[in-house]
Design a protein around this motif. Structure first.
Motif, short mmCIF file in Angstrom:
data_model
loop_
_atom_site.label_atom_id
_atom_site.label_comp_id
_atom_site.label_asym_id
_atom_site.label_seq_id
_atom_site.Cartn_x
_atom_site.Cartn_y
_atom_site.Cartn_z
N THR A 1 0.91 -1.27 0.00
CA THR A 1 0.06 0.01 0.01
C THR A 1 0.58 1.34 0.09
O THR A 1 0.17 2.28 0.03
N ALA A 2 2.15 1.11 -0.03
CA ALA A 2 3.03 2.34 -0.19
C ALA A 2 2.84 2.94 -1.52
O ALA A 2 3.48 2.72 -2.48
N VAL A 3 2.08 3.81 -1.79
CA VAL A 3 1.64 4.35 -3.06
C VAL A 3 2.80 4.91 -3.90
O VAL A 3 2.95 4.71 -4.94
N SER B 1 -9.65 -4.11 -2.71
CA SER B 1 -9.02 -3.32 -3.86
C SER B 1 -9.15 -1.96 -3.47
O SER B 1 -9.63 -1.54 -2.26
N THR B 2 -9.04 -0.82 -4.21
CA THR B 2 -8.99 0.52 -3.94
C THR B 2 -9.59 1.32 -5.15
O THR B 2 -9.81 0.97 -6.37
N ASP B 3 -10.24 2.68 -4.63
CA ASP B 3 -10.52 3.59 -5.72
C ASP B 3 -9.55 4.16 -6.50
O ASP B 3 -9.83 4.66 -7.50
N TYR B 4 -8.19 3.86 -6.23
CA TYR B 4 -7.18 4.26 -7.13
C TYR B 4 -7.01 3.38 -8.35
O TYR B 4 -6.31 3.71 -9.51
N VAL B 5 -8.14 2.55 -8.72
CA VAL B 5 -8.14 1.93 -10.14
C VAL B 5 -8.65 2.71 -10.95
O VAL B 5 -8.86 2.60 -12.35
N PHE B 6 -9.26 3.94 -10.77
CA PHE B 6 -10.14 4.99 -11.56
C PHE B 6 -9.16 5.95 -11.92
O PHE B 6 -8.42 6.38 -11.09
N ASN B 7 -9.41 6.77 -12.96
CA ASN B 7 -8.55 7.96 -13.11
C ASN B 7 -8.87 9.29 -12.62
O ASN B 7 -8.03 10.28 -12.65
N PRO C 1 -6.09 3.41 -14.39
CA PRO C 1 -5.29 3.67 -13.01
C PRO C 1 -4.01 4.73 -13.38
O PRO C 1 -3.65 4.60 -14.56
N LEU C 2 -3.89 5.95 -12.32
CA LEU C 2 -2.81 6.61 -12.58
C LEU C 2 -1.31 6.34 -12.45
O LEU C 2 -0.65 7.03 -12.38
N ASN C 3 -1.10 5.50 -11.27
CA ASN C 3 0.00 5.03 -10.67
C ASN C 3 0.10 3.72 -10.59
O ASN C 3 -0.75 2.95 -10.91
N VAL C 4 1.40 3.19 -10.28
CA VAL C 4 2.01 1.79 -10.32
C VAL C 4 1.01 0.92 -9.25
O VAL C 4 0.47 -0.03 -9.70
N TYR C 5 0.67 1.83 -8.11
CA TYR C 5 -0.06 1.03 -7.09
C TYR C 5 -1.51 0.77 -7.59
O TYR C 5 -2.01 -0.52 -7.32
N GLY C 6 -2.24 1.40 -8.45
CA GLY C 6 -3.70 1.46 -8.97
C GLY C 6 -3.59 0.54 -10.05
O GLY C 6 -4.35 -0.59 -9.93
N PRO D 1 5.76 11.64 -6.01
CA PRO D 1 6.12 10.43 -7.06
C PRO D 1 5.01 9.93 -7.80
O PRO D 1 5.03 9.93 -8.94
N ALA D 2 3.87 9.51 -7.20
CA ALA D 2 2.79 9.05 -7.74
C ALA D 2 1.64 9.81 -7.85
O ALA D 2 1.09 10.79 -7.08
N ASN D 3 0.68 10.02 -9.25
CA ASN D 3 -0.21 10.63 -9.45
C ASN D 3 -1.51 10.17 -8.55
O ASN D 3 -1.50 8.71 -8.54
N ARG D 4 -2.12 11.12 -8.26
CA ARG D 4 -3.50 10.70 -7.31
C ARG D 4 -4.59 11.04 -8.30
O ARG D 4 -4.45 12.03 -8.90
N PRO D 5 -5.91 10.38 -8.22
CA PRO D 5 -7.21 10.65 -8.78
C PRO D 5 -7.52 11.80 -8.11
O PRO D 5 -7.61 12.12 -7.06
N ALA D 6 -8.06 12.93 -8.81
CA ALA D 6 -8.76 14.15 -8.48
C ALA D 6 -10.04 13.62 -7.70
O ALA D 6 -10.52 14.44 -6.70
#
Length: 292
Positions: free
Chosen positions: A61-63, A99-105, A120-125, A255-260
């Motif tokens: 989970t270390a985004v 899972s996570t909300d970070y699967v969306f852009n 996803p916008l990042n590797v974690y997602g 370092p990682a982009n987050r969804p707005a």
């Protein structure tokens, strides 16, 4: 029933032990007893534990760190869930995964439904999405709960970070243009327990309900709103708190982009199971009052 819980020291895993203990024999593991990054031995170790249900609360989970630890994140978030799904299928048992909300852009302004396009916008997602796809393509009996902005009394999370910073900070700048919903880890565990309990009562439960569900607190917030509410409650308890200033995502690069906008629509959860979570402000007050 033997219930295997992975990630027992995490925020959700810790709460699952409490919530699921009344439903069967809980076998709770951590990275020392069941290391999800050791792909070659994972299936054998799970088979040895002989579970009747697998609840996978372990995750990378270390985004931000995932941007440079891509291989490790992929092993834990994608390959390990696939192996757990394969074991579950071979044993004809259910698998529950988070899972996570970070699967969306994060585009648009409407709450995301389960079958909305993922980007996803990042590797974690991306690794979490890969885990979802692996489970849904392999397992026969499964639930994937996408959740968001998880916090609780223990672990590394936004609530505990704000409480720590409040000790010696007079001013804090917090991002206000990322929207989601804080979700208490205990509520995630309690919903999981209630769904499992329902599965005991319906012979065709897994045939009817296997799939992806959104599971988050009600309401909406920015990180700024979340911080402000934390400090309001702390101030009401007599603590000194910092003054909070809103800033934009651009002002706080990571370092990682987050969804707005990663607000999740929980309608499907209510339709299938009759369950929904309270407004995030109410949950936060319960957590911070210590009466939970």
């Amino acid at each position: 029933m033997r219930i295997l819980i992975t990630g027992k020291n995490g925020q959700v895993g810790h709460e699952l032990i409490r919530s699921l203990s009344c439903l069967g024999e809980v076998i709770a593991t951590d990275s020392q007893t069941l290391d999800l990054s050791k792909i070659d031995e994972l299936a054998e170790k799970v088979e040895h534990l002989a579970p009747d249900l697998i609840v996978n609360a372990a995750a990378y989970t270390a985004v931000d760190r995932a941007e440079t630890e891509q291989e490790l994140a992929y092993k834990i978030n994608a390959l390990a869930p696939q192996i757990l799904a394969e074991v579950a299928k071979s044993r004809d048992i259910p698998l529950i995964h988070y899972s996570t909300d970070y699967v969306f852009n994060g585009s648009g302004d409407k709450a995301w439904i389960e079958d909305a396009e993922t980007q996803p916008l990042n590797v974690y997602g991306r690794t979490k999405l890969a885990g979802e796809l692996a489970i849904s393509s392999v397992a026969d009996k499964y639930l994937i709960f996408r959740t968001s902005w998880v916090y609780g009394e223990r672990g590394a999370n936004f609530l505990n970070t704000m409480k720590r910073l409040a000790i010696d900070k007079v001013q804090l700048s917090i991002v206000h243009d990322q929207i989601g919903t804080p979700t208490w880890s205990r509520h995630i565990a309690d919903v999981t327990a209630q769904v499992i309990s329902q599965s005991y009562q319906q012979a065709d439960f897994w045939q009817k309900h296997s799939g992806i569900y959104h599971l988050s607190g009600a309401g909406r917030a920015s990180w700024f709103d979340f911080a402000q509410q934390i400090f309001n409650l702390m101030a009401a308890q007599g603590h000194s708190v910092p003054q909070v200033h809103p800033i934009t995502t651009r002002d706080y690069p990571t370092p990682a982009n987050r969804p707005a906008h990663s607000l999740l629509d929980n309608t499907k959860l209510k339709q299938h199971f009759g369950l929904n979570l309270p407004d995030w402000r109410i949950s936060l007050e319960w957590v911070m009052s210590g009466q939970n």
